[in-house]
Design a protein around this motif. Structure first.
Motif, PDB file in Angstrom:
ATOM      1  N   THR A  36      39.634  -1.275  -4.457  1.00 50.97           N
ATOM      2  CA  THR A  36      40.186  -1.716  -5.734  1.00 50.97           C
ATOM      3  C   THR A  36      39.773  -3.151  -6.052  1.00 50.97           C
ATOM      4  O   THR A  36      39.844  -3.568  -7.205  1.00 50.97           O
ATOM      5  CB  THR A  36      41.727  -1.622  -5.742  1.00 50.97           C
ATOM      6  N   VAL A  37      39.335  -3.907  -5.045  1.00 52.20           N
ATOM      7  CA  VAL A  37      38.937  -5.312  -5.217  1.00 52.20           C
ATOM      8  C   VAL A  37      37.416  -5.456  -5.174  1.00 52.20           C
ATOM      9  O   VAL A  37      36.814  -6.067  -6.044  1.00 52.20           O
ATOM     10  CB  VAL A  37      39.597  -6.206  -4.143  1.00 52.20           C
ATOM     11  N   VAL A  38      36.785  -4.898  -4.146  1.00 52.69           N
ATOM     12  CA  VAL A  38      35.336  -4.999  -3.976  1.00 52.69           C
ATOM     13  C   VAL A  38      34.694  -3.852  -4.754  1.00 52.69           C
ATOM     14  O   VAL A  38      34.816  -2.688  -4.391  1.00 52.69           O
ATOM     15  CB  VAL A  38      34.941  -4.938  -2.492  1.00 52.69           C
ATOM     16  N   LYS A  39      34.004  -4.213  -5.831  1.00 51.32           N
ATOM     17  CA  LYS A  39      33.447  -3.206  -6.732  1.00 51.32           C
ATOM     18  C   LYS A  39      32.015  -2.831  -6.393  1.00 51.32           C
ATOM     19  O   LYS A  39      31.616  -1.692  -6.592  1.00 51.32           O
ATOM     20  CB  LYS A  39      33.532  -3.685  -8.191  1.00 51.32           C
ATOM     21  N   LYS A  40      31.236  -3.782  -5.905  1.00 53.64           N
ATOM     22  CA  LYS A  40      29.834  -3.486  -5.610  1.00 53.64           C
ATOM     23  C   LYS A  40      29.337  -4.420  -4.522  1.00 53.64           C
ATOM     24  O   LYS A  40      29.629  -5.613  -4.531  1.00 53.64           O
ATOM     25  CB  LYS A  40      28.979  -3.659  -6.869  1.00 53.64           C
ATOM     26  N   VAL A  41      28.575  -3.870  -3.597  1.00 63.71           N
ATOM     27  CA  VAL A  41      27.932  -4.653  -2.543  1.00 63.71           C
ATOM     28  C   VAL A  41      26.449  -4.327  -2.565  1.00 63.71           C
ATOM     29  O   VAL A  41      26.065  -3.168  -2.444  1.00 63.71           O
ATOM     30  CB  VAL A  41      28.529  -4.319  -1.148  1.00 63.71           C
ATOM     31  N   ASP A  42      25.632  -5.359  -2.756  1.00 61.77           N
ATOM     32  CA  ASP A  42      24.179  -5.199  -2.756  1.00 61.77           C
ATOM     33  C   ASP A  42      23.633  -5.991  -1.576  1.00 61.77           C
ATOM     34  O   ASP A  42      23.465  -7.210  -1.660  1.00 61.77           O
ATOM     35  CB  ASP A  42      23.599  -5.697  -4.081  1.00 61.77           C
ATOM     36  N   VAL A  43      23.413  -5.289  -0.466  1.00 61.83           N
ATOM     37  CA  VAL A  43      22.972  -5.939   0.765  1.00 61.83           C
ATOM     38  C   VAL A  43      21.627  -6.627   0.572  1.00 61.83           C
ATOM     39  O   VAL A  43      21.433  -7.757   1.020  1.00 61.83           O
ATOM     40  CB  VAL A  43      22.919  -4.927   1.937  1.00 61.83           C
ATOM     41  N   GLN A  44      20.697  -5.965  -0.116  1.00 60.70           N
ATOM     42  CA  GLN A  44      19.357  -6.544  -0.313  1.00 60.70           C
ATOM     43  C   GLN A  44      19.423  -7.841  -1.115  1.00 60.70           C
ATOM     44  O   GLN A  44      18.744  -8.800  -0.802  1.00 60.70           O
ATOM     45  CB  GLN A  44      18.430  -5.540  -1.015  1.00 60.70           C
ATOM     46  N   ALA A  45      20.238  -7.853  -2.171  1.00 60.93           N
ATOM     47  CA  ALA A  45      20.345  -9.036  -3.036  1.00 60.93           C
ATOM     48  C   ALA A  45      21.342 -10.054  -2.493  1.00 60.93           C
ATOM     49  O   ALA A  45      21.481 -11.140  -3.064  1.00 60.93           O
ATOM     50  CB  ALA A  45      20.748  -8.617  -4.445  1.00 60.93           C
ATOM     51  N   LYS A  46      22.052  -9.708  -1.400  1.00 59.88           N
ATOM     52  CA  LYS A  46      23.076 -10.573  -0.803  1.00 59.88           C
ATOM     53  C   LYS A  46      24.132 -10.946  -1.855  1.00 59.88           C
ATOM     54  O   LYS A  46      24.511 -12.096  -2.018  1.00 59.88           O
ATOM     55  CB  LYS A  46      22.463 -11.840  -0.189  1.00 59.88           C
ATOM     56  N   ARG A  47      24.612  -9.913  -2.575  1.00 65.91           N
ATOM     57  CA  ARG A  47      25.577 -10.128  -3.655  1.00 65.91           C
ATOM     58  C   ARG A  47      26.722  -9.132  -3.546  1.00 65.91           C
ATOM     59  O   ARG A  47      26.519  -7.947  -3.297  1.00 65.91           O
ATOM     60  CB  ARG A  47      24.893  -9.971  -5.011  1.00 65.91           C
ATOM     61  N   MET A  48      27.937  -9.655  -3.767  1.00 62.31           N
ATOM     62  CA  MET A  48      29.140  -8.830  -3.799  1.00 62.31           C
ATOM     63  C   MET A  48      29.854  -9.108  -5.120  1.00 62.31           C
ATOM     64  O   MET A  48      30.049 -10.265  -5.489  1.00 62.31           O
ATOM     65  CB  MET A  48      30.061  -9.177  -2.626  1.00 62.31           C
ATOM     66  N   ASP A  49      30.228  -8.038  -5.824  1.00 58.79           N
ATOM     67  CA  ASP A  49      30.990  -8.171  -7.055  1.00 58.79           C
ATOM     68  C   ASP A  49      32.412  -7.706  -6.802  1.00 58.79           C
ATOM     69  O   ASP A  49      32.632  -6.637  -6.219  1.00 58.79           O
ATOM     70  CB  ASP A  49      30.351  -7.338  -8.170  1.00 58.79           C
ATOM     71  N   VAL A  50      33.367  -8.534  -7.228  1.00 59.00           N
ATOM     72  CA  VAL A  50      34.781  -8.252  -6.983  1.00 59.00           C
ATOM     73  C   VAL A  50      35.588  -8.396  -8.278  1.00 59.00           C
ATOM     74  O   VAL A  50      35.155  -9.055  -9.220  1.00 59.00           O
ATOM     75  CB  VAL A  50      35.378  -9.193  -5.911  1.00 59.00           C
ATOM     76  N   ILE A  51      36.746  -7.787  -8.305  1.00 62.54           N
ATOM     77  CA  ILE A  51      37.775  -8.017  -9.308  1.00 62.54           C
ATOM     78  C   ILE A  51      39.003  -8.443  -8.506  1.00 62.54           C
ATOM     79  O   ILE A  51      39.618  -7.634  -7.812  1.00 62.54           O
ATOM     80  CB  ILE A  51      38.089  -6.748 -10.137  1.00 62.54           C
ATOM     81  N   LEU A  52      39.320  -9.737  -8.562  1.00 59.60           N
ATOM     82  CA  LEU A  52      40.400 -10.274  -7.749  1.00 59.60           C
ATOM     83  C   LEU A  52      41.768  -9.898  -8.311  1.00 59.60           C
ATOM     84  O   LEU A  52      41.946  -9.836  -9.527  1.00 59.60           O
ATOM     85  CB  LEU A  52      40.288 -11.796  -7.659  1.00 59.60           C
ATOM     86  N   PRO A  53      42.730  -9.684  -7.428  1.00 63.71           N
ATOM     87  CA  PRO A  53      44.106  -9.442  -7.879  1.00 63.71           C
ATOM     88  C   PRO A  53      44.620 -10.670  -8.643  1.00 63.71           C
ATOM     89  O   PRO A  53      44.272 -11.795  -8.302  1.00 63.71           O
ATOM     90  CB  PRO A  53      44.893  -9.231  -6.586  1.00 63.71           C
TER      91      PRO A  53
END
Length: 169
Positions: free
Chosen positions: A144-161
């Protein structure tokens, strides 16, 4: 070569150079397939060929390594990190290793929040420790918080509570 921490040498086991290793993995059976490992004292790293592997019922690993033939030899590597070449780590399906997450840039709505510096295990779910511009904060490792993880791009997209960053000033 980039190596990954998989355990720590606890102490010698017996008199023939076997070492007791605390594994840093959720699947100790992976140790049975090891052909070679690296031992590191934090400054140097040396390769060793694995000659034998035993795993006790509590999940502790015992290794016999080429070149470590006596208790005295084993004592010299007490406290060393047991490492594996990153290319030898099998990929996970729909999950990530901690070392793949650490160093990722964490974003919310394309705004950089900071860098994921550590994964902390808790009883219910992991927590990602993120270092922002002014402070460190915790992000729960939940779908519900971590929306996307892109290991190659070293990027994590989140929606914080709501309220998670309210204390940050």
């Amino acid at each position: 070569m980039e190596s990954v921490l998989i355990g720590e040498v606890l102490k010698p086991q017996g008199i023939k150079g076997e070492i007791k290793v605390y594994p840093i993995t959720d699947n100790t059976e992976r140790f049975r397939d090891l052909k070679e490992i690296y031992l590191s004292d934090g400054e140097t790293e040396k390769i060793f060929h694995v000659q034998g592997v035993r795993i006790d019922p509590k999940g502790i690993v015992f290794l016999t390594l080429e070149g470590i033939a006596t208790r005295e030899d084993a004592e010299k590597i007490r406290g060393f990190e047991v490492r594996l070449d990153r290319s030898e780590i099998p990929p996970l399906q729909d999950r990530w290793y901690y070392f793949e997450l650490e160093g990722m840039q964490v974003y919310e709505n394309d705004i950089l929040l900071g860098t994921l510096i550590r994964v902390q295990e808790t009883g219910s779910n992991d927590i990602y420790i993120v270092r922002g511009e002014k402070t460190e904060f915790c992000v729960p490792a939940l779908r519900t918080v971590v929306k996307k993880v892109d290991v190659q791009a070293k990027r994590m997209d989140v929606i914080l509570p709501p309220g998670l960053l309210d204390d940050e000033s």
